[in-house]
Design a protein around this motif. Structure first.
Motif: not given
Ligand SMILES: *Cc1c(COP(=O)(O)O)cnc(C)c1O
Length: 360
Positions: A43-45, A70, A73-74, A119, A121, A147, A149-150, A172-173
């Motif tokens: 996944s993105g993480t 997020f 998290r980093w 972004s 999220t 990041d 990811i979104s 998935q985004k």
């Molecule tokens: C969804 C998301 C993540 C986490 O991604 P995973 O695919 O759940 O590991 C990280 N950063 C942002 C900004 C996200 O929207």
């Protein structure tokens, strides 16, 4: 997305190599870079973890922006790998300004990287990556690590032109396919950092991924069916045109915001993202009650708040496969749920404002 239900092809076959060649080329277009974009099965993480372990060594200083779940998290992840992570904390819903980043770089001139969440999220907040990347480049040698990811495939992002060294997204985004793939754009300066990193790693070694990519390959068995899906969704993005994809997201977000404001609701973020909209839950309405009314009345799934904003905000995703009518339906569903919860507002005013925005 029936491509993902097709019979599997072997991942070391010429057929699959042809898929990877197309995917690699279209990923470069998506991230607006001539440098390699790597595909990992995670996944993105996991994609972000791969950047920490592949670009830096224990004891290196990195700066991490923490303005939501997020970013937080980093910061924690960097510390797990022995990095000296400097936090720039911003209140949830506020975007960090370039001055704050410049100050941190002056205080930590040896910083090797700055992690930015384009972004956020959890709060629906967008950062001005173009401006932040410029300030980081002008004031340091730190890698600009985003990041995305979104944001990739939703918000304007030009890796090469803006000087973004590293950018991560997840399948998935914005790519509109199920979870399970991470994509990492790795600029030239980042590729050089890969050669210097001393952090232990194996599966998430971007050096291996870079070498495999030279022959349109991956070091380990990739999620083949997801890649068939990515091949199709990247082709859709290419056909629509990345600028059109960005402006569609901007229009959707603006129309939705117009509808929300017309209902007397207020946005949570000072710098709202075009990928996800966070809204204050009106006083006196509980999230459970509101969410229940949304689900039973309209079958709509929205997200609640996270952390200390649980029960205080709700979030509407609008990245990927959405159009204008979807936004009008969302506003209509909000009206129904708000009415069911006894909230006072001009009936139909939200739908009217959103419709008016889209028609003008
Ligand atoms: C969804 C998301 C993540 C986490 O991604 P995973 O695919 O759940 O590991 C990280 N950063 C942002 C900004 C996200 O929207």
């Amino acid at each position: 997305m029936l491509h993902m239900a097709e019979p599997l092809i072997h991942h070391r076959s010429p057929e699959f190599r042809a898929v990877m060649e197309r995917v690699n080329a279209n990923l470069g277009y998506l991230f607006q870079t001539a440098s390699p974009v790597l595909t990992l099965t995670c996944s993105g993480t996991g994609g972000v973890e791969a950047t920490f372990v592949s670009l830096f060594s224990p004891g290196d200083t990195v700066i991490a922006l923490n303005g939501g779940k997020f970013g937080e998290r980093w910061l924690h992840m960097a510390r797990v790998f022995g990095l000296d992570a400097v936090e720039i904390r911003t209140p949830w819903g506020k975007a960090v300004d370039a001055g704050g980043v410049e100050e941190a770089l002056r205080a930590h001139p040896g910083a090797r990287g700055v992690y930015l969440t384009h972004s956020e999220t959890s709060t629906g907040t967008a950062l001005d990556i173009r401006e932040l990347a410029r300030v980081i480049r002008e004031n340091s040698d730190a890698l600009v690590c985003v990041d995305g990811i979104s944001s990739v495939g939703a918000l304007e992002l030009r890796c090469d032109e803006w000087g973004v060294d590293v950018c991560v997204t997840g399948s998935q985004k914005g790519l509109m396919i199920p979870p399970g793939l991470a994509f990492i754009a790795l600029g030239e300066r980042a590729a050089r950092a890969v050669g210097r990193s001393e952090t232990p790693k194996f599966y998430f070694d971007l050096g291996r991924a870079l070498r495999s990519r030279e022959s349109a390959d991956t070091p380990w068995t990739p999620a083949v069916s997801l890649l068939l899906g990515a091949d199709a969704s990247l082709a859709m993005i290419r056909e629509e045109g990345i600028e059109n994809v960005w402006s569609r997201h901007e229009r959707l977000a603006k129309g939705l915001r117009a509808g929300i404001k017309a209902l007397g609701l207020t946005l949570f973020s000072d710098s709202p993202s075009n990928a996800v909209t966070a809204v204050h839950l009106p006083a006196g309405i509980g999230w459970k009650e509101f969410n229940g009314a949304l689900k039973s009345g309209s079958g709509l799934t929205l997200a609640g708040g996270q952390g200390e904003y649980e029960g205080k905000i709700f979030r509407i995703a609008h990245l990927g496969y959405f159009d204008e009518l979807d936004m009008i339906i969302v506003v209509a569903a909000l009206e129904r749920a708000l009415a069911a919860c006894g909230f006072g507002f001009g009936r139909g005013e939200g739908v009217r404002a959103a419709q008016k925005f889209f028609l003008e």
